[in-house]
Design a protein around this motif. Structure first.
Motif, PDB file in Angstrom:
ATOM      1  N   LYS A 128       5.805   3.783  13.169  1.00 46.39           N
ATOM      2  CA  LYS A 128       4.358   3.616  12.864  1.00 46.39           C
ATOM      3  C   LYS A 128       4.175   3.962  11.302  1.00 46.39           C
ATOM      4  CE  LYS A 128       2.575   7.776  14.965  1.00 46.39           C
ATOM      5  NZ  LYS A 128       2.245   8.443  13.581  1.00 46.39           N
ATOM      6  N   ASP A 129       4.615   5.275  10.956  1.00 44.95           N
ATOM      7  CA  ASP A 129       4.418   5.633   9.565  1.00 44.95           C
ATOM      8  C   ASP A 129       5.105   4.695   8.532  1.00 44.95           C
ATOM      9  OD1 ASP A 129       3.104   7.854  10.677  1.00 44.95           O
ATOM     10  OD2 ASP A 129       4.706   9.102  10.515  1.00 44.95           O
ATOM     11  N   ILE A 130       6.140   4.203   8.498  1.00 44.44           N
ATOM     12  CA  ILE A 130       6.719   3.113   7.962  1.00 44.44           C
ATOM     13  C   ILE A 130       5.692   1.931   7.720  1.00 44.44           C
ATOM     14  CG2 ILE A 130       8.491   1.530   7.509  1.00 44.44           C
ATOM     15  CD1 ILE A 130      10.435   3.526   8.971  1.00 44.44           C
ATOM     16  N   ASP A 131       5.306   1.503   8.863  1.00 48.64           N
ATOM     17  CA  ASP A 131       4.260   0.437   8.847  1.00 48.64           C
ATOM     18  C   ASP A 131       2.932   0.857   7.858  1.00 48.64           C
ATOM     19  OD1 ASP A 131       3.451  -2.251   9.506  1.00 48.64           O
ATOM     20  OD2 ASP A 131       1.685  -1.327  10.830  1.00 48.64           O
ATOM     21  N   THR A 132       2.256   1.855   7.989  1.00 52.08           N
ATOM     22  CA  THR A 132       1.201   2.373   7.417  1.00 52.08           C
ATOM     23  C   THR A 132       1.538   2.511   5.864  1.00 52.08           C
ATOM     24  OG1 THR A 132       0.362   3.646   9.289  1.00 52.08           O
ATOM     25  CG2 THR A 132      -0.352   4.234   7.176  1.00 52.08           C
ATOM     26  N   VAL A 133       2.705   3.007   5.481  1.00 48.89           N
ATOM     27  CA  VAL A 133       3.058   3.138   4.056  1.00 48.89           C
ATOM     28  C   VAL A 133       3.353   1.826   3.437  1.00 48.89           C
ATOM     29  CG1 VAL A 133       4.989   3.972   2.588  1.00 48.89           C
ATOM     30  CG2 VAL A 133       3.849   5.523   4.266  1.00 48.89           C
ATOM     31  N   ILE A 134       4.066   0.852   4.149  1.00 48.25           N
ATOM     32  CA  ILE A 134       4.607  -0.521   3.478  1.00 48.25           C
ATOM     33  C   ILE A 134       3.143  -1.365   3.327  1.00 48.25           C
ATOM     34  CG2 ILE A 134       5.530  -2.617   4.061  1.00 48.25           C
ATOM     35  CD1 ILE A 134       7.825  -1.021   5.042  1.00 48.25           C
ATOM     36  N   ARG A 135       2.318  -1.327   4.378  1.00 51.13           N
ATOM     37  CA  ARG A 135       1.047  -1.912   4.455  1.00 51.13           C
ATOM     38  C   ARG A 135       0.194  -1.658   3.133  1.00 51.13           C
ATOM     39  NH1 ARG A 135       0.820  -5.506   8.491  1.00 51.13           N
ATOM     40  NH2 ARG A 135       2.044  -4.925  10.295  1.00 51.13           N
ATOM     41  N   ASP A 136       0.098  -0.338   3.099  1.00 47.19           N
ATOM     42  CA  ASP A 136      -0.846   0.052   1.943  1.00 47.19           C
ATOM     43  C   ASP A 136      -0.011  -0.085   0.763  1.00 47.19           C
ATOM     44  OD1 ASP A 136      -3.198   1.815   1.413  1.00 47.19           O
ATOM     45  OD2 ASP A 136      -1.704   2.811  -0.124  1.00 47.19           O
ATOM     46  N   GLU A 137       1.202   0.084   0.261  1.00 52.24           N
ATOM     47  CA  GLU A 137       1.870  -0.116  -0.778  1.00 52.24           C
ATOM     48  C   GLU A 137       1.765  -1.753  -1.180  1.00 52.24           C
ATOM     49  OE1 GLU A 137       4.207   0.501  -4.158  1.00 52.24           O
ATOM     50  OE2 GLU A 137       3.134   2.099  -2.710  1.00 52.24           O
ATOM     51  N   LEU A 138       2.054  -2.575  -0.427  1.00 53.23           N
ATOM     52  CA  LEU A 138       1.725  -4.125  -0.653  1.00 53.23           C
ATOM     53  C   LEU A 138       0.369  -4.210  -0.929  1.00 53.23           C
ATOM     54  CD1 LEU A 138       4.168  -5.575   1.772  1.00 53.23           C
ATOM     55  CD2 LEU A 138       4.720  -5.141  -0.578  1.00 53.23           C
ATOM     56  N   HIS A 139      -0.632  -3.709  -0.313  1.00 59.41           N
ATOM     57  CA  HIS A 139      -2.140  -3.928  -0.353  1.00 59.41           C
ATOM     58  C   HIS A 139      -2.292  -3.535  -1.954  1.00 59.41           C
ATOM     59  CE1 HIS A 139      -6.289  -4.274   0.162  1.00 59.41           C
ATOM     60  NE2 HIS A 139      -6.382  -3.052  -0.195  1.00 59.41           N
ATOM     61  N   GLN A 140      -1.961  -2.446  -2.299  1.00 55.50           N
ATOM     62  CA  GLN A 140      -2.317  -1.814  -3.680  1.00 55.50           C
ATOM     63  C   GLN A 140      -1.376  -2.712  -4.586  1.00 55.50           C
ATOM     64  OE1 GLN A 140      -1.456   2.106  -4.411  1.00 55.50           O
ATOM     65  NE2 GLN A 140      -2.416   2.980  -2.637  1.00 55.50           N
ATOM     66  N   ARG A 141      -0.358  -3.271  -4.329  1.00 56.12           N
ATOM     67  CA  ARG A 141       0.293  -3.881  -5.245  1.00 56.12           C
ATOM     68  C   ARG A 141       0.059  -5.391  -5.521  1.00 56.12           C
ATOM     69  NH1 ARG A 141       1.523   0.299  -8.002  1.00 56.12           N
ATOM     70  NH2 ARG A 141       3.007   1.697  -6.963  1.00 56.12           N
ATOM     71  N   ASN A 142      -0.475  -6.070  -4.379  1.00 57.63           N
ATOM     72  CA  ASN A 142      -0.775  -7.468  -4.044  1.00 57.63           C
ATOM     73  C   ASN A 142       0.343  -8.152  -3.788  1.00 57.63           C
ATOM     74  OD1 ASN A 142      -3.764  -7.069  -3.979  1.00 57.63           O
ATOM     75  ND2 ASN A 142      -3.984  -6.966  -6.289  1.00 57.63           N
ATOM     76  N   ASN A 143       1.549  -7.702  -3.947  1.00 52.27           N
ATOM     77  CA  ASN A 143       2.647  -8.674  -3.893  1.00 52.27           C
ATOM     78  C   ASN A 143       3.831  -7.835  -3.495  1.00 52.27           C
ATOM     79  OD1 ASN A 143       4.420  -8.325  -6.233  1.00 52.27           O
ATOM     80  ND2 ASN A 143       2.763  -9.340  -7.322  1.00 52.27           N
ATOM     81  N   VAL A 144       4.950  -8.733  -2.770  1.00 55.45           N
ATOM     82  CA  VAL A 144       6.071  -7.953  -2.265  1.00 55.45           C
ATOM     83  C   VAL A 144       7.014  -7.514  -3.470  1.00 55.45           C
ATOM     84  CG1 VAL A 144       8.080  -8.249  -0.992  1.00 55.45           C
ATOM     85  CG2 VAL A 144       5.962  -9.149   0.013  1.00 55.45           C
ATOM     86  N   GLN A 145       7.139  -8.401  -4.663  1.00 58.16           N
ATOM     87  CA  GLN A 145       7.829  -7.920  -5.670  1.00 58.16           C
ATOM     88  C   GLN A 145       7.490  -6.755  -6.416  1.00 58.16           C
ATOM     89  OE1 GLN A 145       8.207 -11.198  -8.671  1.00 58.16           O
ATOM     90  NE2 GLN A 145       9.183  -9.670  -9.945  1.00 58.16           N
ATOM     91  N   ALA A 146       6.395  -6.475  -6.758  1.00 54.98           N
ATOM     92  CA  ALA A 146       5.911  -5.538  -7.361  1.00 54.98           C
ATOM     93  C   ALA A 146       6.059  -4.137  -6.459  1.00 54.98           C
ATOM     94  CB  ALA A 146       4.142  -5.495  -7.767  1.00 54.98           C
ATOM     95  N   GLY A 147       5.855  -4.362  -5.243  1.00 54.09           N
ATOM     96  CA  GLY A 147       5.803  -3.095  -4.250  1.00 54.09           C
ATOM     97  C   GLY A 147       7.348  -2.657  -4.195  1.00 54.09           C
ATOM     98  N   TYR A 148       8.336  -3.947  -4.108  1.00 50.85           N
ATOM     99  CA  TYR A 148       9.938  -3.728  -3.989  1.00 50.85           C
ATOM    100  C   TYR A 148      10.163  -2.685  -5.330  1.00 50.85           C
ATOM    101  CZ  TYR A 148      15.075  -4.458  -3.971  1.00 50.85           C
ATOM    102  OH  TYR A 148      16.235  -4.620  -3.833  1.00 50.85           O
ATOM    103  N   GLU A 149       9.629  -3.351  -6.423  1.00 53.87           N
ATOM    104  CA  GLU A 149      10.262  -2.768  -7.760  1.00 53.87           C
ATOM    105  C   GLU A 149       9.655  -1.400  -7.940  1.00 53.87           C
ATOM    106  OE1 GLU A 149       8.523  -5.703 -10.290  1.00 53.87           O
ATOM    107  OE2 GLU A 149      10.301  -7.048 -10.290  1.00 53.87           O
ATOM    108  N   GLU A 150       8.779  -1.043  -7.299  1.00 57.07           N
ATOM    109  CA  GLU A 150       8.022   0.330  -7.422  1.00 57.07           C
ATOM    110  C   GLU A 150       8.757   0.998  -6.266  1.00 57.07           C
ATOM    111  OE1 GLU A 150       6.270   3.756  -8.755  1.00 57.07           O
ATOM    112  OE2 GLU A 150       5.972   1.618  -9.487  1.00 57.07           O
ATOM    113  N   PHE A 151       9.162   0.834  -5.132  1.00 58.26           N
ATOM    114  CA  PHE A 151       9.918   1.119  -4.086  1.00 58.26           C
ATOM    115  C   PHE A 151      11.410   1.643  -4.642  1.00 58.26           C
ATOM    116  CE2 PHE A 151      13.437   1.110  -0.926  1.00 58.26           C
ATOM    117  CZ  PHE A 151      12.819   2.016  -0.044  1.00 58.26           C
ATOM    118  N   CYS A 152      12.009   0.517  -5.365  1.00 56.31           N
ATOM    119  CA  CYS A 152      13.452   1.041  -5.950  1.00 56.31           C
ATOM    120  C   CYS A 152      13.322   1.926  -7.150  1.00 56.31           C
ATOM    121  CB  CYS A 152      13.910  -0.357  -6.443  1.00 56.31           C
ATOM    122  SG  CYS A 152      14.454  -1.479  -5.057  1.00 56.31           S
ATOM    123  N   LYS A 153      12.350   2.014  -7.792  1.00 53.80           N
ATOM    124  CA  LYS A 153      12.020   2.868  -9.030  1.00 53.80           C
ATOM    125  C   LYS A 153      11.957   4.444  -8.413  1.00 53.80           C
ATOM    126  CE  LYS A 153       8.859   4.106 -12.603  1.00 53.80           C
ATOM    127  NZ  LYS A 153       7.684   3.587 -13.350  1.00 53.80           N
TER     128      LYS A 153
END
Length: 176
Positions: A93-118
């Motif tokens: 449930k926490d993973i879901d919360t974090v991923i949804r917020d990250e993608l909402h802030q970045r507006n796309n999966v690519q940007a969220g993935y790149e920030e995650f990898c960094k």
């Protein structure tokens, strides 16, 4: 340092999830996804790799988007990479919360993935340096306790941030 330790440190220094532009730009079947994910993750001794049942569970719970037919694309790989890394330290449930917020802030999966990898690269690099500096300071048990305590402290910090995200989501819901 033992040969095993040196080998593990080298793996930690060099193995990372691939950059977005190097993720497959064509669709993969489940068995190809499972094989690909073994290269995306650092799997230590005795750690299970991703299974089809796990992917199906992540999809059913909404952590990973549904496959297109029976095929998975780079967005699926990005989600699976994040989920597989985070599941070692966070509740679903926490993973879901974090991923949804990250993608909402970045507006796309690519940007969220790149920030995650960094962020992942920074965390692994920091841990690797800590392992090297701690290698000759005590026994294996001392080292295990040291890193468990670092994990504990990071877990407490993680829960704080997840709780704050929950409060923010509640504030947004309350204002509507």
């Amino acid at each position: 340092m033992t040969e095993d330790f040196t080998k593990f440190i080298e793996q930690m220094k060099h193995q990372r999830p691939v950059e977005w532009n190097h993720l497959p730009d064509f669709s993969l079947y489940m068995d190809q996804v499972l094989s690909y994910m073994e290269r995306q993750l650092i799997l230590g001794d005795g750690q299970d790799s991703l299974t089809a049942a796990m992917v199906n569970n992540y999809t059913k719970s909404g952590l990973v988007p549904r496959a297109e037919g029976k095929k998975y694309n780079r967005e699926h790989i990005a989600y699976l990479t994040a989920v597989c890394v985070l599941k070692r330290v966070m509740a679903t449930k926490d993973i879901d919360t974090v991923i949804r917020d990250e993608l909402h802030q970045r507006n796309n999966v690519q940007a969220g993935y790149e920030e995650f990898c960094k962020s992942l690269d920074t965390a692994i690099t920091t841990t690797t340096h800590e392992m090297e500096s701690y290698a000759d300071k005590g026994t294996l048990a001392d080292s295990a306790i040291h890193f468990a305590l670092l994990s504990y402290a990071a877990s407490v910090a993680t829960q704080y941030y997840v709780n704050q995200l929950g409060r923010q989501a509640g504030d947004v819901t309350d204002k509507k």
